[in-house]
Design an enzyme around this catalytic site. Structure first.
Site, mmCIF file in Angstrom:
data_model
loop_
_atom_site.group_PDB
_atom_site.id
_atom_site.type_symbol
_atom_site.label_atom_id
_atom_site.label_comp_id
_atom_site.label_asym_id
_atom_site.label_seq_id
_atom_site.Cartn_x
_atom_site.Cartn_y
_atom_site.Cartn_z
ATOM 1 N N SER A 179 -9.850 -1.673 6.699
ATOM 2 C CA SER A 179 -9.267 -1.436 5.382
ATOM 3 C C SER A 179 -8.537 -2.612 4.760
ATOM 4 O O SER A 179 -8.137 -2.544 3.603
ATOM 5 C CB SER A 179 -8.317 -0.231 5.451
ATOM 6 N N LYS A 190 0.844 -1.191 0.000
ATOM 7 C CA LYS A 190 0.000 0.000 0.000
ATOM 8 C C LYS A 190 0.885 1.249 0.000
ATOM 9 O O LYS A 190 1.987 1.243 0.579
ATOM 10 C CB LYS A 190 -0.884 -0.048 1.251
ATOM 11 N N SER A 241 -9.514 0.806 2.652
ATOM 12 C CA SER A 241 -8.718 1.705 1.838
ATOM 13 C C SER A 241 -7.564 1.007 1.114
ATOM 14 O O SER A 241 -6.922 1.609 0.252
ATOM 15 C CB SER A 241 -8.146 2.819 2.737
#
Length: 592
Positions: free
Chosen positions: A166, A65, A142
């Protein structure tokens, strides 16, 4: 050349251009599904010489990420203004370094929701990664790009972060495994913080063995023998929140548990009511809205209120100065969350009380699960919403999802989201939760159970037929009527056989299951009666008779709290139902 010919040529060129653009778009989606912000390469060290064992992650490829620091690169945090205003990282995040040192190769950084403040997975600036399991649906966020990269088989595993959900949400929506470790178990140094009291470094994989190997590397776990769970606890109230039939989720878990560990380990409970009893500080977060929610779910709503307040407070402390000075351009799905965070009163005394709730919730869950318990809940309440849905719909989806996600988030327990195939062309998932610090136990249990769970998914899928033709519907009704006649004559086993015949002809009719449950009760077959009623309720949520009969079955099986819940729910549907009222009062007097 005539004007007509010119027009034809222009139209032809235009169509050719559109065709080429579509082909390029398809090629782009096929190659990376929009999962990557940038490609990088971090190579592992050379293999040790024999007789030393090779690195545990040798040959595996992963991505991260875009909020993990990598030496020599700017950490983007999902927003180009953040990237523009920050310097190159001077060192790589320890979590990333551990994986590289463990033999894996990092190949890129993934798209994420801006500032990690959403669970949708849609990014205004870098685009929304395409969900390989359901291309018309959001991928979840996310850590959207990290999940998509794994689901599209672009990498073997990936790193994300999970504050409010997330990792777990995109894992569920993309049909892959996702693991949120115990809070504090994996270093968050070199990770841009969202809200430190809840931030965790999580990971995705398609294979449970890889999920476990990555976990052992990140958690630095020594070898130990696997311990089977002695209790598998089904949170019935949580499953009543979902729109997915229980036959596609909880029944698969029950059948798999019986095969793997035996019926004796199964338990049912109302998790919300347990939390309401064990977390007294929740009363400060009981909004008028949550008080109106039926049963123990109001406690889960209050738990989410406490987490949300603390999360907003910590986000504001971390990022308010930068936001005010830069005035970044946020997408519509993010700006509302950030505005709400910046608007909170930092003198609100409930901000401090939220930490007390966190400690009480952790103690409550640890006490419930101990070292040998697994709690089973849905990962999310709904299937993934369609792309470009209205903001109001998405807010409702987020609230329902976070009511479930806050359980591990607030207690700091570890949680694994496990895919269970599809329903209505959308991925389905359940979650296993273990106590805080029970990460090894949970990883081992997921690996042990995964194959059996998926065998049950295949069995369930093969028996789930489309709506039967009219001839079968009529034949099923005839069989049901014959079953009713046998029941009236007290021929219980014959009634069971006839109702079973009706179900084979049409397995979408709740009445058939409910009627067969009544016959099973007369025969004393209480587990079968409970299972039939659960199926009936999945097909028809307002089936009062099914709640009454399941309550009776659970009472006979010794699940007294769950029985009271069923009778109470029957009273919600029919407030004047005398049978439900008498049964609920009787059990309250006997067992409190």
């Amino acid at each position: 050349m005539s004007s007509a010919t010119n027009i034809i040529v222009l139209v032809g060129l235009g169509l050719a251009g559109i065709f080429l653009a579509v082909q390029r778009r398809r090629k782009t989606i096929k190659e990376d599904f929009g999962a990557f912000v940038e490609r990088i390469q971090l190579l592992p060290p050379p293999q040790p010489a024999p007789p030393k064992a090779p690195h545990p992650l040798t040959g595996l490829v992963f991505a991260i990420k875009e909020l993990f620091d990598v030496e020599g690169f700017v950490t983007g945090f999902g927003n180009p203004d953040w990237r523009r205003t920050h310097e190159l990282a001077v060192r790589t995040a320890p979590a990333v370094s551990l994986l590289v040192q463990g033999g894996a190769t990092c190949v890129g950084r993934n798209v994420m929701d801006e500032m990690a403040y959403c669970i949708n997975g849609e990014n205004k600036h870098y685009g929304t990664p395409t969900n390989p399991a359901a291309p018309s649906r959001i991928p979840g966020g996310s850590s959207s790009g990290s999940a998509v990269a794994v689901a599209a088989e672009l990498v073997d595993f990936s790193l994300g972060t999970d504050t409010g959900g997330s990792v777990r949400v995109p894992a569920a929506f993309c049909g892959i495994l996702g693991f949120r470790p115990s809070h504090g178990a994996v270093s968050t140094v070199g990770v841009v913080p969202m809200a430190q009291s809840f931030d965790t470094v999580g990971w995705f994989a398609r294979d449970p063995d890889i999920l476990r190997r990555v976990g052992h590397t990140l958690l630095q776990l020594p070898f130990m023998e696997y311990r089977k769970p002695r209790r598998v606890i089904i949170a019935d109230d949580c499953f009543q929140l979902t729109k997915i039939p229980s036959g596609r989720t909880v029944n698969i878990v029950i059948q798999s548990t019986e095969k793997l560990f035996g019926r004796q380990v199964l338990n049912h409970m109302s998790l919300g009511k347990y939390i309401a009893d064990k977390v007294p500080s929740l009363k400060y977060f009981q909004s008028e809205e949550s008080k109106s929610v039926e049963g123990g779910i109001s406690a889960l709503k209050a738990l989410w209120n406490a987490l949300r307040l603390r999360q907003r407070y910590e986000f504001k402390k971390n990022h308010e100065d930068w936001i005010n000075s830069v005035k970044p351009d946020f997408g519509p799905g993010i700006s509302g969350h950030i505005r709400a965070a910046l608007d909170i009163d930092t003198d609100d005394e409930n901000i401090g009380l939220s930490l007390r709730v966190r400690e009480e919730a952790r103690e409550a869950l640890n006490s419930l699960l101990k070292d040998d318990g697994i709690l089973v809940i849905p990962t999310t309440a709904d299937p993934p919403p369609k792309l470009n849905m209205k903001v109001n719909f998405l807010e409702d989806f987020q609230t329902r999802a976070l009511t479930l996600l806050c359980i591990a988030g607030m207690s700091g327990c570890c949680q694994a989201s496990i895919p269970l195939g599809q329903h209505d062309k959308c991925p389905v998932a359940v979650s296993f939760i273990a106590r805080h610090g029970g990460d090894r136990f949970l990883l081992d249990t997921v690996r042990a159970a995964y194959s059996t769970l998926h065998q049950q998914v295949e069995i369930s899928s093969s028996t789930q037929t489309a709506n039967p033709p009219n001839g079968k519907i009529e034949a099923a009704e005839i069989a049901k009527e014959k079953g009713n006649a046998a029941y009236k004559q007290k021929q219980w086993q014959k009634a069971v056989n006839l109702y079973s015949e009706a179900i084979k002809l049409n397995n979408k009719n709740a009445t058939y299951y409910s009627n067969r449950a009544a016959a099973h009760l007369e025969l004393g077959s209480f587990p079968q009666a409970e299972a039939d009623c659960t199926e009936a309720i999945a097909l028809e949520k307002k089936n009062v008779k099914a709640y009454l009969r399941r309550g009776t079955a659970r009472e006979m099986l010794g699940y007294y709290k769950e029985a009271v819940e069923d009778f109470n729910y029957a009273l919600v549907l029919e407030p004047t139902n005398k049978v439900a009222n008498l049964a609920a009062n009787r059990l309250r007097k006997l067992f409190g």
